[in-house]
Enzyme design. Sequence first.
Site, PDB file in Angstrom:
ATOM      1  N   LYS A  32       7.129   2.213   2.278  1.00 44.82           N
ATOM      2  CA  LYS A  32       5.861   1.696   2.796  1.00 44.82           C
ATOM      3  C   LYS A  32       5.692   2.229   4.204  1.00 44.82           C
ATOM      4  O   LYS A  32       6.674   2.545   4.871  1.00 44.82           O
ATOM      5  CB  LYS A  32       5.883   0.161   2.832  1.00 44.82           C
ATOM      6  CG  LYS A  32       4.510  -0.471   2.880  1.00 44.82           C
ATOM      7  CD  LYS A  32       3.951  -0.630   1.488  1.00 44.82           C
ATOM      8  CE  LYS A  32       2.513  -1.074   1.479  1.00 44.82           C
ATOM      9  NZ  LYS A  32       2.090  -1.468   0.119  1.00 44.82           N
TER      10      LYS A  32
ATOM     11  N   ASP B  93      -3.368   1.492   1.303  1.00 43.63           N
ATOM     12  CA  ASP B  93      -3.172   0.036   1.352  1.00 43.63           C
ATOM     13  C   ASP B  93      -4.333  -0.451   2.231  1.00 43.63           C
ATOM     14  O   ASP B  93      -5.346   0.272   2.356  1.00 43.63           O
ATOM     15  CB  ASP B  93      -1.781  -0.317   1.936  1.00 43.63           C
ATOM     16  CG  ASP B  93      -1.370  -1.760   1.676  1.00 43.63           C
ATOM     17  OD1 ASP B  93      -0.842  -2.041   0.600  1.00 43.63           O
ATOM     18  OD2 ASP B  93      -1.601  -2.629   2.548  1.00 43.63           O
TER      19      ASP B  93
END
Length: 458
Positions: free
Chosen positions: A138, A178
């Site tokens: 991430k 995201d």
Amino acid sequence: MPVLEKELGVQQVEQYIDGVFDKVKKRNPEETEFHQAVKEVLESLKPVLNKKPVYMEKGIVESIVEPERLITFRVPWIDENGNLQVNRGFRVQFNSAIGPYKGGLRFHPSVNASIIKFLGFEQIFKNSLTGQPIGAGKGGSDFDPKGKTDLEIMRFCQSFMTELSKHIGPDTDVPAGDIGVGAREIGYMFGQYKKMRSAYEAGVLTGKGIHYGGSLGRKEATGYGTVYFVNEMLKDNGASFNNSAVVVSGSGNVSIYAMEKAQELGAKIVACSDSSGYIYDPNGINLDTVKRLKELENQRISEYVKAHPLATFHDKFSEIWSIPCDIALPCATQNELDKEAADILVQNGVKAIGEGANMPCTQDAIEVLIDHRILFAPAKAANAGGVAVSALEMAQNSARLSWPLTEVDLKLQAIMKEIYRESKKASHEYDAAGNLVIGANIAGFVKVADAMISQGVI
Ligand code: GLU
């Protein structure tokens, strides 16, 4: 197993888990979101450690909570006034046991090491649940895209990728979007990566535009996937979306396509939100208006009431949960649904909750919901559709072809069904009948843990 031996085993597991968690807190001080995500997983692993102590003996739990690598870097860029701006960039490469690191990039002022690590940690279990060969990562930045010009966004994305490109690749680490990172940002980052590599490595990023290597259905996948998962859970319990009243927080990519699919299945969406507040529309939310405001015009959700005079706008984002509904889908951000909200939802007769965002319910909210036997679809399982279709995008890029939308959508439906089946099965296998939080965490964990054991101490 004799009773005494069993009890000793249970105590040993408790002590082991407490020890691992204490170490996590010491090593990562003040990273509250990361602690929260780790705590939830560790608690739910207890039954599996009781039955299979090998995961303790081999130190798998200690290893899995420690990222393989955390990269932070400076992101300098010049704003429209000619001033230097400096942001911080992150990439956590959390676990590569079952595939290249995979996970999105978040651009939001709240981004810090804790947020990126909690998201990267969740990705381990989520990505494993998809059944696709993807590890976990991430990244992101504390850059705030709100109010920036298109040129500023491009300059920022190029500067961010100049550094990130040193650490990623189609077989190494594959970022995607995201919060704050959509097709436009992915496009600018892909352009910069391609220029720096002097090669067309399509599979280095997912969520690309469909004319340059993106997959049909990726944009819709997280929202649709959440509704497919919740639909399975409802069906299994003799219920459905048809004629239900649904509240969906957020109005970004996840929320919009969750609303679209829920409407297709006969639900009436009565409220949605953005960070400035929520709208309530007794006639049911008009999705064309939300899409126009959010996907085309970059407007606040309050503008909705101008087109729909019966609808009302309320400036307290978190009060969206006071609207009576049958099904609630938190699709905005972490910790947006707390215990107070869960109590109100229960009082108002909610039947099911599906987490479209990452960790949107606080731990005590989840406890309230589970205690009241509300059907609860946890994020790692329910929102895995996005990254699942990202893995399908990688497969198409490797094969240099693109699948029709129906093919992608059928695969997504099959994946979400399978995640439901596996999570439920694991919950039964480990004496937590029907608790999908425990089931999903265990089902996701076991595959990664077994791969880690096979690959030795690395
Ligand atoms: N950011 C999304 C998630 O939370 C998608 C990640 C991806 O497609 O790699 O799962």
